[in-house]
Every structure is written in structure tokens, then in C-alpha cells.
Write a protein that holds these residues in place. Structure first.
Motif, mmCIF file in Angstrom:
data_model
loop_
_atom_site.group_PDB
_atom_site.id
_atom_site.type_symbol
_atom_site.label_atom_id
_atom_site.label_comp_id
_atom_site.label_asym_id
_atom_site.label_seq_id
_atom_site.Cartn_x
_atom_site.Cartn_y
_atom_site.Cartn_z
ATOM 1 N N ASP A 167 28.150 -1.235 -36.658
ATOM 2 C CA ASP A 167 29.102 -2.128 -37.310
ATOM 3 C C ASP A 167 28.773 -2.279 -38.793
ATOM 4 O OD1 ASP A 167 31.301 -3.946 -37.343
ATOM 5 O OD2 ASP A 167 29.879 -5.609 -37.317
ATOM 6 N N CYS A 168 27.501 -2.382 -39.110
ATOM 7 C CA CYS A 168 27.073 -2.502 -40.503
ATOM 8 C C CYS A 168 27.413 -1.228 -41.291
ATOM 9 C CB CYS A 168 25.576 -2.785 -40.563
ATOM 10 S SG CYS A 168 24.956 -3.091 -42.215
ATOM 11 N N LEU A 208 24.357 -10.030 -49.378
ATOM 12 C CA LEU A 208 23.426 -8.978 -49.803
ATOM 13 C C LEU A 208 24.179 -7.661 -49.909
ATOM 14 C CD1 LEU A 208 20.388 -9.712 -47.445
ATOM 15 C CD2 LEU A 208 20.501 -10.176 -49.880
ATOM 16 N N PRO A 209 23.613 -6.695 -50.614
ATOM 17 C CA PRO A 209 24.237 -5.366 -50.621
ATOM 18 C C PRO A 209 24.187 -4.745 -49.224
ATOM 19 C CG PRO A 209 22.605 -5.552 -52.364
ATOM 20 C CD PRO A 209 22.485 -6.779 -51.532
ATOM 21 N N PHE A 264 18.873 -2.085 -43.760
ATOM 22 C CA PHE A 264 17.424 -2.169 -43.570
ATOM 23 C C PHE A 264 17.030 -3.394 -42.753
ATOM 24 C CE2 PHE A 264 17.120 0.652 -47.393
ATOM 25 C CZ PHE A 264 16.529 1.704 -46.721
ATOM 26 N N ILE A 265 17.692 -4.510 -42.966
ATOM 27 C CA ILE A 265 17.382 -5.718 -42.193
ATOM 28 C C ILE A 265 17.682 -5.495 -40.716
ATOM 29 C CG2 ILE A 265 18.124 -8.098 -41.779
ATOM 30 C CD1 ILE A 265 18.394 -8.380 -44.830
ATOM 31 N N VAL A 266 18.828 -4.895 -40.430
ATOM 32 C CA VAL A 266 19.186 -4.646 -39.028
ATOM 33 C C VAL A 266 18.192 -3.679 -38.395
ATOM 34 C CG1 VAL A 266 20.928 -3.605 -37.536
ATOM 35 C CG2 VAL A 266 21.621 -5.209 -39.314
ATOM 36 N N LEU A 267 17.798 -2.647 -39.127
ATOM 37 C CA LEU A 267 16.864 -1.671 -38.570
ATOM 38 C C LEU A 267 15.453 -2.237 -38.400
ATOM 39 C CD1 LEU A 267 17.866 1.647 -40.332
ATOM 40 C CD2 LEU A 267 18.188 1.027 -37.952
ATOM 41 N N LEU A 268 14.966 -2.941 -39.411
ATOM 42 C CA LEU A 268 13.578 -3.411 -39.368
ATOM 43 C C LEU A 268 13.365 -4.592 -38.429
ATOM 44 C CD1 LEU A 268 12.641 -3.111 -43.134
ATOM 45 C CD2 LEU A 268 12.013 -1.577 -41.271
ATOM 46 N N PHE A 269 14.359 -5.468 -38.331
ATOM 47 C CA PHE A 269 14.192 -6.658 -37.503
ATOM 48 C C PHE A 269 15.046 -6.609 -36.242
ATOM 49 C CE2 PHE A 269 13.316 -8.027 -41.885
ATOM 50 C CZ PHE A 269 11.992 -8.401 -41.723
ATOM 51 N N GLY A 270 15.381 -5.420 -35.794
ATOM 52 C CA GLY A 270 16.235 -5.265 -34.621
ATOM 53 C C GLY A 270 15.558 -5.591 -33.315
ATOM 54 N N GLU A 271 14.283 -5.290 -33.198
ATOM 55 C CA GLU A 271 13.590 -5.521 -31.940
ATOM 56 C C GLU A 271 13.467 -6.989 -31.595
ATOM 57 O OE1 GLU A 271 9.964 -3.502 -31.104
ATOM 58 O OE2 GLU A 271 10.611 -1.739 -32.226
ATOM 59 N N VAL A 272 13.423 -7.831 -32.592
ATOM 60 C CA VAL A 272 13.277 -9.260 -32.335
ATOM 61 C C VAL A 272 14.617 -9.983 -32.462
ATOM 62 C CG1 VAL A 272 10.853 -9.389 -32.936
ATOM 63 C CG2 VAL A 272 12.570 -9.619 -34.726
ATOM 64 N N LEU A 273 15.696 -9.235 -32.579
ATOM 65 C CA LEU A 273 17.068 -9.736 -32.642
ATOM 66 C C LEU A 273 17.408 -10.507 -33.904
ATOM 67 C CD1 LEU A 273 17.806 -10.907 -29.001
ATOM 68 C CD2 LEU A 273 18.630 -8.870 -30.151
ATOM 69 N N ALA A 324 26.041 -13.819 -40.529
ATOM 70 C CA ALA A 324 26.160 -14.081 -41.968
ATOM 71 C C ALA A 324 26.520 -12.870 -42.805
ATOM 72 C CB ALA A 324 24.841 -14.656 -42.484
ATOM 73 N N GLY A 325 26.411 -11.680 -42.280
ATOM 74 C CA GLY A 325 26.553 -10.498 -43.120
ATOM 75 C C GLY A 325 27.950 -9.983 -43.323
ATOM 76 N N LYS A 326 28.824 -10.232 -42.381
ATOM 77 C CA LYS A 326 30.146 -9.626 -42.446
ATOM 78 C C LYS A 326 31.210 -10.711 -42.578
ATOM 79 C CE LYS A 326 33.097 -6.460 -39.906
ATOM 80 N NZ LYS A 326 33.244 -5.669 -38.710
ATOM 81 N N VAL A 327 32.229 -10.403 -43.390
ATOM 82 C CA VAL A 327 33.344 -11.329 -43.539
ATOM 83 C C VAL A 327 34.154 -11.294 -42.252
ATOM 84 C CG1 VAL A 327 35.486 -11.760 -44.790
ATOM 85 C CG2 VAL A 327 33.458 -10.997 -46.025
ATOM 86 N N ARG A 328 34.325 -12.447 -41.654
ATOM 87 C CA ARG A 328 35.129 -12.540 -40.426
ATOM 88 C C ARG A 328 36.505 -13.070 -40.792
ATOM 89 N NH1 ARG A 328 32.285 -9.329 -37.465
ATOM 90 N NH2 ARG A 328 30.130 -9.958 -37.341
ATOM 91 N N ARG A 329 37.504 -12.388 -40.321
ATOM 92 C CA ARG A 329 38.877 -12.797 -40.602
ATOM 93 C C ARG A 329 39.506 -13.302 -39.323
ATOM 94 N NH1 ARG A 329 40.514 -8.121 -44.855
ATOM 95 N NH2 ARG A 329 38.751 -8.583 -46.165
ATOM 96 N N PRO A 330 40.279 -14.364 -39.439
ATOM 97 C CA PRO A 330 40.966 -14.837 -38.236
ATOM 98 C C PRO A 330 41.995 -13.814 -37.779
ATOM 99 C CG PRO A 330 41.720 -16.045 -40.156
ATOM 100 C CD PRO A 330 40.574 -15.179 -40.602
#
Length: 91
Positions: free
Chosen positions: A20-21, A32-33, A39-48, A57-63
Motif C-alpha cells: 500500500d505504501c 514524512l516523505p 523504511f519505517i514499514v520495513l524496519l518496524f514491521g515485525e513489531v507492528l 497516520a501515513g496515508k490520506v484517507r478520503r471518505p
């Protein structure tokens, strides 16, 4: 087999957030860029932490837009007009 279920759920969420990212356009990424989010999703993926941070927080959600209403053919004026065009003249 059931003991592997939590691991598989974490892995599925990790993969979903990563794809999705990657597929999100740059103008829909918040705070963030896009490269930093990858990198955040990859590095901290194991701990969710990474995937959950991206989804929250990362993606703009549209109704969701207005639902398209379905009109029955006998109530649709365009359809009824098209039937009148197809009728042969019986004069």
C-alpha cells in the motif's frame, strides 16, 4: 498449525502495508516523505509499529463518495425513451 496464525497475521499486515505504501502516490502521503514511510514499514514491521503507523497516520484517507443509486428500467426515463425509438410505426 494454530500457533502459526499470529505470525501469519503479522506477516500479512506487514506485506499489505508495504505494498500500500509503495502504490500510494506521493501527494497522498502525510507527515514524512514516501521513502521514509517505506523504511519505517520495513524496519518496524515485525513489531507492528511500522505498518500500523502507516495505516493510521501515513496515508490520506478520503471518505467514500456517494453511492450510485440503481434505478429500475421501468422507472428510468432514458430507457423508456430508447424503447419508443425501437418501436416500428404501425400507421
Amino acid at each position: 498449525m494454530l500457533r502459526y496464525l499470529p505470525f501469519l497475521l503479522v506477516l500479512a499486515l506487514w506485506i499489505y502495508a508495504f505494498v500500500d505504501c509503495l502504490n500510494t502516490p506521493e501527494d497522498e502521503v502525510r507527515h514524512l516523505p514516501k521513502v521514509a514511510w517505506v523504511f519505517i514499514v520495513l524496519l518496524f514491521g515485525e513489531v507492528l509499529v511500522g505498518p500500523l503507523a502507516w495505516l493510521i497516520a501515513g496515508k490520506v484517507r478520503r471518505p467514500a463518495g456517494p453511492a450510485q443509486t440503481w434505478v429500475a428500467p421501468d422507472d428510468n426515463p432514458d430507457f423508456l425513451r430508447s424503447l419508443k425509438k425501437d418501436e416500428p410505426d404501425t400507421e
